[in-house]
Scaffold this active site. Sequence first.
Site, PDB file in Angstrom:
ATOM      1  CB  THR A 225     -30.542  17.163   7.102  1.00 50.31           C
ATOM      2  OG1 THR A 225     -29.765  17.006   5.906  1.00 50.31           O
ATOM      3  CG2 THR A 225     -31.922  16.560   6.881  1.00 50.31           C
ATOM      4  CG  MET A 271     -27.979  15.664  15.011  1.00 47.66           C
ATOM      5  SD  MET A 271     -27.602  14.026  15.739  1.00 47.66           S
ATOM      6  CE  MET A 271     -26.043  13.616  14.976  1.00 47.66           C
ATOM      7  CG  HIS A 272     -27.764  14.306   7.488  1.00 40.18           C
ATOM      8  ND1 HIS A 272     -27.765  15.458   6.737  1.00 40.18           N
ATOM      9  CD2 HIS A 272     -26.457  13.970   7.629  1.00 40.18           C
ATOM     10  CE1 HIS A 272     -26.525  15.795   6.435  1.00 40.18           C
ATOM     11  NE2 HIS A 272     -25.706  14.906   6.969  1.00 40.18           N
ATOM     12  CG  ASP A 273     -30.533   9.382   8.940  1.00 39.97           C
ATOM     13  OD1 ASP A 273     -30.791   9.871   7.828  1.00 39.97           O
ATOM     14  OD2 ASP A 273     -29.657   8.520   9.119  1.00 39.97           O
ATOM     15  CB  VAL A 275     -34.067  16.475  10.172  1.00 39.52           C
ATOM     16  CG1 VAL A 275     -35.027  17.585   9.750  1.00 39.52           C
ATOM     17  CG2 VAL A 275     -32.818  17.082  10.780  1.00 39.52           C
TER      18      VAL A 275
END
Length: 367
Positions: A225, A271-273, A275
């Site tokens: 991420t 944009m961790h989440d 992914v």
Amino acid sequence: MDRRRFVTATTVGLGLAALRPAIAASGKESAARGQSRVIIDTDPGVDDAFALLLAMCSSQLHIEAITAVAGNVPLELTLPNALRMVEIAGRTDIPVAAGARAPLLRRLVTAAYAHGENGLGGAVFAEPKRTPVAESAADLIQKIVRKYPGEITLITLGPQTNIATALNADPGLAPLVRSVVMMGGSLSGGNITPAAEFNVYVDPEAARIVFQSGIPITMVGLDVTRKTTLTDQHVATLAAHDNPVSQAAALIGRNSLAHHRAQGLPSGPNMHDSVAVAAFLDPAIVTTEPFYVDVETGGELTAGETLGYRVPHAPPQPPVRGSAPLLGSLKSSPILRERPEPNAHVALDLDAAAFFELLIGRLSAGA
Ligand code: BDR
Ligand code: CA
């Protein structure tokens, strides 16, 4: 869990076409439409907001519920932020439930430094008109999983408190969950400490319960991420599309970029989440490998660290070994697990271009 069931359950949960018949065989309405039933557990959060909008713009998903948890900001903010996203996407048919206000055993640590005081980078939206359902997040998770045994994937975007609470309350629940796709953890260092990723750091005890539950897990952590940075160009593309989802994402993205700059951070938000949601929608976006993952809960400096044991390892397979014994305690170092079995597919690589094409493309198109 036997390895064959692990692989099958995980890949079917990820929607691989070749394994779809296993879902369709259930004869349920969603499966007939080629949709996967999911519950999204979240702590919005800038990247959570993008992830929720992405999920609600994706017709492959049948979102059974959105459950809010304290994390990036307190529950008093994550819950209305989740309700706002549902309204923006015009998906007020999705029940939203309030979850835990605090981790299982620890005081809440938030990440307002990254997400702004309101959790949305300072982007202001009207108060939501929708209200949460009466049930708690953990109760709703249990109810839905029991209603659709073997069908529900939990997409978790925040600390694992709600999931662990549901598993603790209902010991028969874990085998009924199809899979967990989690944004959390890292095998390559943390973001809130050098050891720990934020979601696992906030509630390491809860994360450990989930990793040891036997549910097939896909761990989408910082290893991938970190490779996703939102840019001004992404925001400009979103702003150019005239629909509520795209406009809201542009507003949150623009504010978050400004917040990052004001903090002196060199780049925009990861944009961790999103992914994790994208990896569920299109498994080819990430490359995964099987690991036995455990969570450090006792460290003075390292609580929340996720440790990955590569399995199968060339024989002889080394055991999972605990720290060296202190003087006067044990005679030899403790063996915690003689033969570790994989409990997670860990994402180690990412097609960042394909990811952003999916994210920005779907948000631009709207719900
Ligand atoms: C995770 O922590 C939160 O700040 C983000 O929303 C994401 O879920 C990244 O470490
Ligand atoms: Ca999050």
